[in-house]
Design a protein around this motif. Structure first.
Motif, PDB file in Angstrom:
ATOM      1  N   GLY A 116      46.304  24.375   9.293  1.00 37.05           N
ATOM      2  CA  GLY A 116      46.211  25.133  10.543  1.00 37.05           C
ATOM      3  C   GLY A 116      47.454  24.938  11.399  1.00 37.05           C
ATOM      4  N   MET A 117      47.528  25.701  12.480  1.00 43.42           N
ATOM      5  CA  MET A 117      48.728  25.687  13.321  1.00 43.42           C
ATOM      6  C   MET A 117      48.985  24.331  13.968  1.00 43.42           C
ATOM      7  SD  MET A 117      50.528  28.441  13.226  1.00 43.42           S
ATOM      8  CE  MET A 117      51.491  28.397  14.745  1.00 43.42           C
ATOM      9  N   GLY A 118      47.954  23.494  14.039  1.00 47.46           N
ATOM     10  CA  GLY A 118      48.188  22.134  14.533  1.00 47.46           C
ATOM     11  C   GLY A 118      49.153  21.369  13.652  1.00 47.46           C
ATOM     12  N   GLY A 119      49.331  21.819  12.408  1.00 42.63           N
ATOM     13  CA  GLY A 119      50.256  21.147  11.504  1.00 42.63           C
ATOM     14  C   GLY A 119      51.693  21.191  11.991  1.00 42.63           C
ATOM     15  N   VAL A 120      52.105  22.321  12.578  1.00 41.79           N
ATOM     16  CA  VAL A 120      53.483  22.399  13.086  1.00 41.79           C
ATOM     17  C   VAL A 120      53.630  21.526  14.331  1.00 41.79           C
ATOM     18  CG1 VAL A 120      53.122  24.484  14.505  1.00 41.79           C
ATOM     19  CG2 VAL A 120      55.381  23.966  13.655  1.00 41.79           C
ATOM     20  N   SER A 121      52.609  21.498  15.191  1.00 40.85           N
ATOM     21  CA  SER A 121      52.677  20.656  16.391  1.00 40.85           C
ATOM     22  C   SER A 121      52.707  19.175  16.022  1.00 40.85           C
ATOM     23  CB  SER A 121      51.474  20.945  17.302  1.00 40.85           C
ATOM     24  OG  SER A 121      51.457  22.293  17.701  1.00 40.85           O
ATOM     25  N   GLN A 122      51.902  18.800  15.029  1.00 42.51           N
ATOM     26  CA  GLN A 122      51.885  17.401  14.595  1.00 42.51           C
ATOM     27  C   GLN A 122      53.231  16.994  13.991  1.00 42.51           C
ATOM     28  OE1 GLN A 122      49.657  14.995  15.069  1.00 42.51           O
ATOM     29  NE2 GLN A 122      48.380  16.418  16.238  1.00 42.51           N
ATOM     30  N   ALA A 123      53.848  17.907  13.243  1.00 38.30           N
ATOM     31  CA  ALA A 123      55.154  17.597  12.646  1.00 38.30           C
ATOM     32  C   ALA A 123      56.208  17.386  13.734  1.00 38.30           C
ATOM     33  CB  ALA A 123      55.573  18.714  11.691  1.00 38.30           C
ATOM     34  N   ILE A 124      56.192  18.247  14.761  1.00 37.84           N
ATOM     35  CA  ILE A 124      57.149  18.089  15.861  1.00 37.84           C
ATOM     36  C   ILE A 124      56.873  16.789  16.613  1.00 37.84           C
ATOM     37  CG2 ILE A 124      58.062  19.102  17.990  1.00 37.84           C
ATOM     38  CD1 ILE A 124      57.149  21.856  16.908  1.00 37.84           C
ATOM     39  N   ALA A 125      55.583  16.487  16.838  1.00 38.38           N
ATOM     40  CA  ALA A 125      55.225  15.244  17.536  1.00 38.38           C
ATOM     41  C   ALA A 125      55.692  14.024  16.754  1.00 38.38           C
ATOM     42  CB  ALA A 125      53.708  15.197  17.758  1.00 38.38           C
ATOM     43  N   LYS A 126      55.501  14.042  15.433  1.00 37.27           N
ATOM     44  CA  LYS A 126      55.946  12.907  14.610  1.00 37.27           C
ATOM     45  C   LYS A 126      57.456  12.756  14.657  1.00 37.27           C
ATOM     46  CE  LYS A 126      52.007  13.003  11.427  1.00 37.27           C
ATOM     47  NZ  LYS A 126      51.549  13.329  10.040  1.00 37.27           N
ATOM     48  N   ALA A 127      58.169  13.889  14.648  1.00 38.31           N
ATOM     49  CA  ALA A 127      59.626  13.826  14.763  1.00 38.31           C
ATOM     50  C   ALA A 127      60.020  13.207  16.103  1.00 38.31           C
ATOM     51  CB  ALA A 127      60.217  15.224  14.618  1.00 38.31           C
ATOM     52  N   ALA A 128      59.374  13.678  17.177  1.00 45.75           N
ATOM     53  CA  ALA A 128      59.679  13.151  18.516  1.00 45.75           C
ATOM     54  C   ALA A 128      59.389  11.661  18.593  1.00 45.75           C
ATOM     55  CB  ALA A 128      58.869  13.916  19.564  1.00 45.75           C
ATOM     56  N   GLN A 129      58.252  11.239  18.053  1.00 47.63           N
ATOM     57  CA  GLN A 129      57.897   9.823  18.084  1.00 47.63           C
ATOM     58  C   GLN A 129      58.857   8.981  17.257  1.00 47.63           C
ATOM     59  OE1 GLN A 129      53.798  10.650  16.891  1.00 47.63           O
ATOM     60  NE2 GLN A 129      53.045   9.721  18.787  1.00 47.63           N
ATOM     61  N   SER A 130      59.381   9.555  16.183  1.00 50.80           N
ATOM     62  CA  SER A 130      60.340   8.806  15.361  1.00 50.80           C
ATOM     63  C   SER A 130      61.634   8.518  16.116  1.00 50.80           C
ATOM     64  CB  SER A 130      60.640   9.575  14.069  1.00 50.80           C
ATOM     65  OG  SER A 130      61.493  10.700  14.310  1.00 50.80           O
ATOM     66  N   TYR A 131      61.929   9.336  17.131  1.00 50.50           N
ATOM     67  CA  TYR A 131      63.112   9.101  17.961  1.00 50.50           C
ATOM     68  C   TYR A 131      62.812   8.174  19.137  1.00 50.50           C
ATOM     69  CZ  TYR A 131      64.624  13.313  15.480  1.00 50.50           C
ATOM     70  OH  TYR A 131      64.931  14.231  14.512  1.00 50.50           O
ATOM     71  N   GLY A 132      61.502   7.901  19.377  1.00 54.50           N
ATOM     72  CA  GLY A 132      61.140   7.001  20.461  1.00 54.50           C
ATOM     73  C   GLY A 132      60.378   7.622  21.602  1.00 54.50           C
ATOM     74  N   VAL A 133      59.964   8.893  21.468  1.00 50.69           N
ATOM     75  CA  VAL A 133      59.188   9.545  22.518  1.00 50.69           C
ATOM     76  C   VAL A 133      57.785   8.944  22.567  1.00 50.69           C
ATOM     77  CG1 VAL A 133      58.152  11.732  23.269  1.00 50.69           C
ATOM     78  CG2 VAL A 133      60.460  11.713  22.322  1.00 50.69           C
ATOM     79  N   ASP A 134      57.281   8.696  23.767  1.00 46.89           N
ATOM     80  CA  ASP A 134      55.894   8.279  23.956  1.00 46.89           C
ATOM     81  C   ASP A 134      55.043   9.534  24.155  1.00 46.89           C
ATOM     82  OD1 ASP A 134      56.688   5.660  23.792  1.00 46.89           O
ATOM     83  OD2 ASP A 134      56.563   5.253  25.940  1.00 46.89           O
ATOM     84  N   VAL A 135      54.027   9.718  23.309  1.00 45.71           N
ATOM     85  CA  VAL A 135      53.193  10.916  23.353  1.00 45.71           C
ATOM     86  C   VAL A 135      51.759  10.507  23.681  1.00 45.71           C
ATOM     87  CG1 VAL A 135      52.344  12.904  22.070  1.00 45.71           C
ATOM     88  CG2 VAL A 135      54.670  12.088  21.682  1.00 45.71           C
TER      89      VAL A 135
END
Length: 579
Positions: free
Chosen positions: A283-302
């Motif tokens: 589902g479309m949540g898959g693209v949001s989760q991928a972006i969130a994981k990328a952001a978290q890998s750089y150090g973003v707090d979500v």
């Protein structure tokens, strides 16, 4: 989570959403460089690029799930829906590449063919009713169109090439902020020369268009039917193409500006295929989760379930953080709002912090929506009279966008006029998708998830609020029409989730229920999106920025508003450090 109940009519119906607390191992700090309100895809993209640029960033999402409108939710037990947005195309390739979204789990199912338009008619000599199927194979497309008009079949390849040239020329504008008019026209020579760089995307666009500039001007200003009638004579080809000129917009094919909406929906690409749309795995949540994981890998707090109640403004009129509805205050150097401009300035900004003139302008932004989204759980695959398949087996047409009540443009016009008069369409335009045909993880074995993106429905029914009875009555109308194309559909339904415009607003924060965060009309594009004074992502309050789809280049162009806003913020912070 969703609370579903079995009704006396023999189906699951969503009654309410109960959001429980969920643990988050990341601790919310009292201070960040940047705070982003809203964990939709643009907010997450902005966060990733800010963090990559050395700006310590946190994302605060109101709901229990990330993604904004691009979410996956188990609405009924075992049935996972792309509950709001449902197809992927306009995610900019450079964002996908730079954030390594495939590495972080993004998987896309390509669709072939692309669209299927069945007709309601009696078949000739025992043959099934006719239909129009279009995909990536040009020869097959011409064979399909020739059933209705050999002349149109011959013109179709040239039309596609013409449309692609116009759409491709826009790409430089999507990946850059609008021209800095104030910078180019005022200030020192040095500042003017620096601002002149923002003209380059416009120059590139013009050079790509070349002698097609008049054609480009026509398609963005004209009714889509004026353009289509120049090319084609037959239905359902014109109606099928016209749906892309009105999808998500409270407009008709005969209204000026509908040509741009079509161009907007064909300017994307997927897996290097121009104009293609696909399903995201899970589902479309898959693209949001991928972006969130990328952001978290750089150090973003979500964070989820962090409902922002107000943007904090200091005595100098600058944003200094946010206050959550539970009273928690979090401070920051800058705040980026991924909510609509209306929510940002009318609901979250303290009264008195903005001029009356500015607030009045915000009130004039058009958020009209024609959309009611119905998510349907079924225990068998719809079987269409125009293309029957044996033993509940999916055919190629099941995996694409299925256009119902789209045999001719008159049907679309009538549906629009009813909604403009305050009534849901009696014969609504529908785009059906069945992503579980390609992604079986979305539904129990033998079952499917069906998305019905329907138009036209008003925000108020003849001036009154939608009632539960109104929702059910409209869904019944929709299902009655689907039944005519695919007998047995109604008995296959085990659950339905009906989201009219006020529901889209309440659940997903889409003002007016508008999926684009504001109409994609000519007066709300590029230099005027969402207002001329806000087109550079900066607000009247220092340190407060917009990063959502209400900004250029608008709704559907996944990531571009967030990316452009992040670059603007980084530039401003660097300039401030040098001062």
């Amino acid at each position: 989570m969703a609370a579903a109940v079995w009704t006396d009519r023999g189906r699951w119906t969503l009654r309410r959403i109960l959001i429980g607390s969920r643990s988050n191992h990341t601790i919310l700090k009292p201070c960040y460089d940047a705070l982003i309100i809203g964990g939709g895809h643009n907010g997450l993209v902005a966060a990733a690029y800010l963090q990559k640029g050395g700006v310590k960033t946190a994302v605060l999402e109101r709901r229990h799930v990330l993604g904004g409108a691009a979410v996956s939710e188990e609405v009924f037990p075992g049935f996972h829906f792309s509950r709001c947005s449902y197809l992927l195309s306009l995610l900019r390739p450079h964002i996908c590449r730079e954030l390594e979204l495939k590495k972080h789990g993004l998987k896309v199912y390509m669709r072939e063919p692309h669209s299927f338009t069945p007709m309601l008619e009696e078949g000739m000599k025992g043959a099934p009713p006719r239909s129009l199927t279009l995909g990536s194979d040009l020869a097959k497309n011409q064979d399909e169109i020739s059933k209705f008009s050999p002349k149109d079949a011959k013109a179709y390849p040239e039309f596609l090439a013409h449309l692609e040239k116009l759409a491709t020329a826009i790409h430089p504008l999507l990946d850059s902020p609008p021209v800095d008019i104030r910078g180019v026209t005022a200030g020192s020579l040095r500042k003017r020369l620096a601002a002149a760089k923002t003209l380059m995307p416009v120059v590139k666009c013009g050079l790509k268009l070349g002698g097609n500039i008049p054609d480009f001007y026509e398609i963005i200003t004209a009714p889509i039917m004026k353009v289509l009638t120049q090319w084609f004579d037959s239905e359902p080809l014109r109606a099928t193409l016209a749906t892309d000129g009105v999808i998500g917009a409270m407009t008709s094919p005969s209204n000026p500006g509908s040509g741009y909406v079509l161009l907007h929906h064909v300017m994307g690409e997927l897996e290097k295929e121009k104009g293609a749309w696909g399903y995201v795995a899970g589902g479309m949540g898959g693209v949001s989760q991928a972006i969130a994981k990328a952001a978290q890998s750089y150090g973003v707090d979500v964070f989820t379930e962090k409902d922002v109640g107000q943007i904090l403004v200091d005595s100098d009129g600058a944003a200094k953080g946010v206050a959550l509805k539970d009273g928690t205050e979090i401070h920051s150097k800058v705040v980026l709002s991924n909510t609509t401009p209306y929510v940002t300035f009318k609901n979250l900004t303290p009264k008195g912090a903005l001029s009356e003139e500015f607030v009045k302008a915000i009130d004039q932004i058009d958020y009209t929506s024609p959309v009611t989204k119905i998510n349907v759980a079924v225990d068998k695959l719809p079987n269409f009279l125009a293309s029957p398949t044996p033993d509940d087996k999916p055919g190629p047409h099941h995996q694409c966008s299925i256009h119902l009540n789209c045999e001719n443009v008159d049907i679309l016009e009538a549906a629009y006029k009813e909604a403009k008069n305050g009534r849901p369409s009696a014969r609504p335009m529908m785009e059906m998708t069945i992503p579980s045909v390609l992604d079986p993880t979305l539904a129990p074995s033998g079952c499917h998830v069906v998305s019905l993106f329907t138009q036209f429905t008003p925000y108020h029914i003849e001036g009154k609020e939608w009632t539960e009875q109104d929702r059910e009555a409209f869904a019944d109308t929709v299902f009655d029409w689907v039944e005519q194309y695919a007998p047995g559909f109604k008995t296959s339904v085990v659950g339905r989730d009906i989201l009219c415009p006020p529901d889209l607003e309440r659940i997903f924060g889409l003002t007016g229920g508008n999926i684009f965060h504001g109409s994609m009309s000519l007066d709300q594009l590029y230099l005027a999106r969402p207002l001329p004074s806000l087109s550079d992502y900066r607000s009247p309050l220092k340190g407060l920025y917009l990063c959502g789809s209400g900004c250029h280049p608008g709704g559907g162009v996944m990531g571009s508003p967030g990316w452009n806003a992040a670059l603007t913020v980084i530039s401003d912070l660097n300039r401030h450090r040098k001062m």
